[in-house]
Design a protein around this motif. Structure first.
Motif, short mmCIF file in Angstrom:
data_model
loop_
_atom_site.label_atom_id
_atom_site.label_comp_id
_atom_site.label_asym_id
_atom_site.label_seq_id
_atom_site.Cartn_x
_atom_site.Cartn_y
_atom_site.Cartn_z
N PRO A 62 -102.28 134.28 24.51
CA PRO A 62 -102.19 135.90 25.14
C PRO A 62 -101.88 136.64 23.91
CG PRO A 62 -100.00 134.38 25.16
CD PRO A 62 -101.27 133.36 24.83
N HIS A 63 -101.88 136.34 22.79
CA HIS A 63 -101.35 137.39 21.58
C HIS A 63 -102.01 136.94 20.09
CE1 HIS A 63 -98.39 139.62 23.83
NE2 HIS A 63 -98.17 138.53 24.28
N PHE A 64 -102.66 138.04 19.42
CA PHE A 64 -103.36 137.52 18.36
C PHE A 64 -102.99 138.73 17.33
CE2 PHE A 64 -107.43 138.05 15.81
CZ PHE A 64 -107.20 136.99 14.76
N TRP A 65 -102.76 138.29 15.84
CA TRP A 65 -102.47 139.01 14.78
C TRP A 65 -103.51 138.78 13.98
CZ3 TRP A 65 -96.45 138.70 13.92
CH2 TRP A 65 -95.89 139.15 15.01
N ARG A 66 -104.13 139.94 13.31
CA ARG A 66 -105.05 139.62 12.23
C ARG A 66 -104.45 140.44 11.20
NH1 ARG A 66 -109.23 142.65 13.38
NH2 ARG A 66 -109.30 143.91 11.47
N ILE A 67 -104.11 139.78 9.82
CA ILE A 67 -103.48 140.63 8.86
C ILE A 67 -104.58 140.62 7.54
CG2 ILE A 67 -101.75 140.59 7.10
CD1 ILE A 67 -100.07 138.97 9.22
N GLU A 68 -104.92 142.10 7.21
CA GLU A 68 -105.54 142.26 6.10
C GLU A 68 -104.83 142.91 4.83
OE1 GLU A 68 -109.39 143.18 6.60
OE2 GLU A 68 -109.60 142.60 8.61
N GLU A 69 -105.34 142.81 3.68
CA GLU A 69 -104.96 143.37 2.26
C GLU A 69 -105.21 144.89 2.57
OE1 GLU A 69 -104.35 142.91 -2.33
OE2 GLU A 69 -105.54 141.59 -1.14
N VAL A 70 -104.57 145.87 2.58
CA VAL A 70 -105.04 147.11 2.44
C VAL A 70 -104.02 147.97 1.42
CG1 VAL A 70 -105.37 149.54 3.50
CG2 VAL A 70 -105.42 147.31 4.92
N ASN A 71 -104.75 148.35 0.15
CA ASN A 71 -103.91 148.91 -0.70
C ASN A 71 -102.87 148.10 -1.10
OD1 ASN A 71 -105.41 151.42 -0.70
ND2 ASN A 71 -104.17 151.93 1.03
N ALA A 72 -103.14 146.93 -1.45
CA ALA A 72 -102.42 145.67 -1.92
C ALA A 72 -101.13 145.52 -1.09
CB ALA A 72 -102.04 146.16 -3.49
#
Length: 204
Positions: free
Chosen positions: A147-157
């Protein structure tokens, strides 16, 4: 006396037979029986996916987010790090983090979890996983009903969290927000996390 040059031809080591999928592809259960399989190998679309050397950002975010999620999950729920999830016959990816519901089977002999028991799947994107984490895995997780998904990315460190919720009618995710400094949500449970604490970079 003259010296003769000796040329040694190095033959590249041959790959083990199990690297190559059978015509019908590997199945989820194969991951428990392939000898000498590298740790954290995933199965996506019947093929094995091996991990690359890990970046400091990814490992730091996974570890610290795991610790923080433990403070927020409801009673009976469990947080697991880098454990595979069986989504289907040819699909057994390994999310970076998952939150399991109270009906999940927990035990020392468990090597993977069923998609039906996963409340939340989290992927921290690295350069070698961009396509998988942005495109293929969200589709697989949604089709499996997570039901839930998180995508985590590096943005400005710093980590940015892209939050998605499942539309059960279409079995696809809709994005509900992008969070940079603070992650405050009421679903899948009440969460309030200072994202700036998940990663501290230092330069010389």
């Amino acid at each position: 006396m003259t010296a003769e040059a000796v040329i040694v031809r190095m033959t590249p080591p041959s790959l083990p037979d199990w690297v190559f999928p059978p015509p019908e592809g590997f199945v989820a259960e194969d991951l428990d029986h392939i000898p000498d399989l590298p740790a954290h190998t995933e199965l996506i679309d019947g093929s094995l996916v091996f991990v690359s050397p890990q970046r400091d950002f990814r490992q730091s975010v996974i570890f610290r987010l795991h610790v923080k999620l433990e403070d927020f999950v409801p009673a009976g729920h469990e947080v697991r790090q880098e454990m595979s999830v069986k989504l289907g016959h040819h699909q057994r990816p390994e999310p970076d983090l998952i939150v399991l519901g109270p009906k999940a089977l927990i035990g020392g002999e468990v090597t993977c979890f069923d998609a039906a028991d996963v409340v939340l799947a989290v992927e921290v994107v690295s350069p070698d996983s961009i396509v998988r984490d942005r495109e293929r895995k969200p589709v697989l997780y949604a089709e499996a009903g997570i039901p839930h998904f998180w995508r985590i990315e590096e943005v400005n460190a710093q980590p940015a969290v892209f939050v998605y919720e499942l539309d059960r009618a279409t079995k696809s995710y809709g994005r509900t927000g992008i969070h940079h400094d603070r992650l405050k949500l009421t679903v899948p449970f009440d969460i309030d996390i200072d994202l700036t604490t998940l990663y501290k970079s230092r330069t010389r």
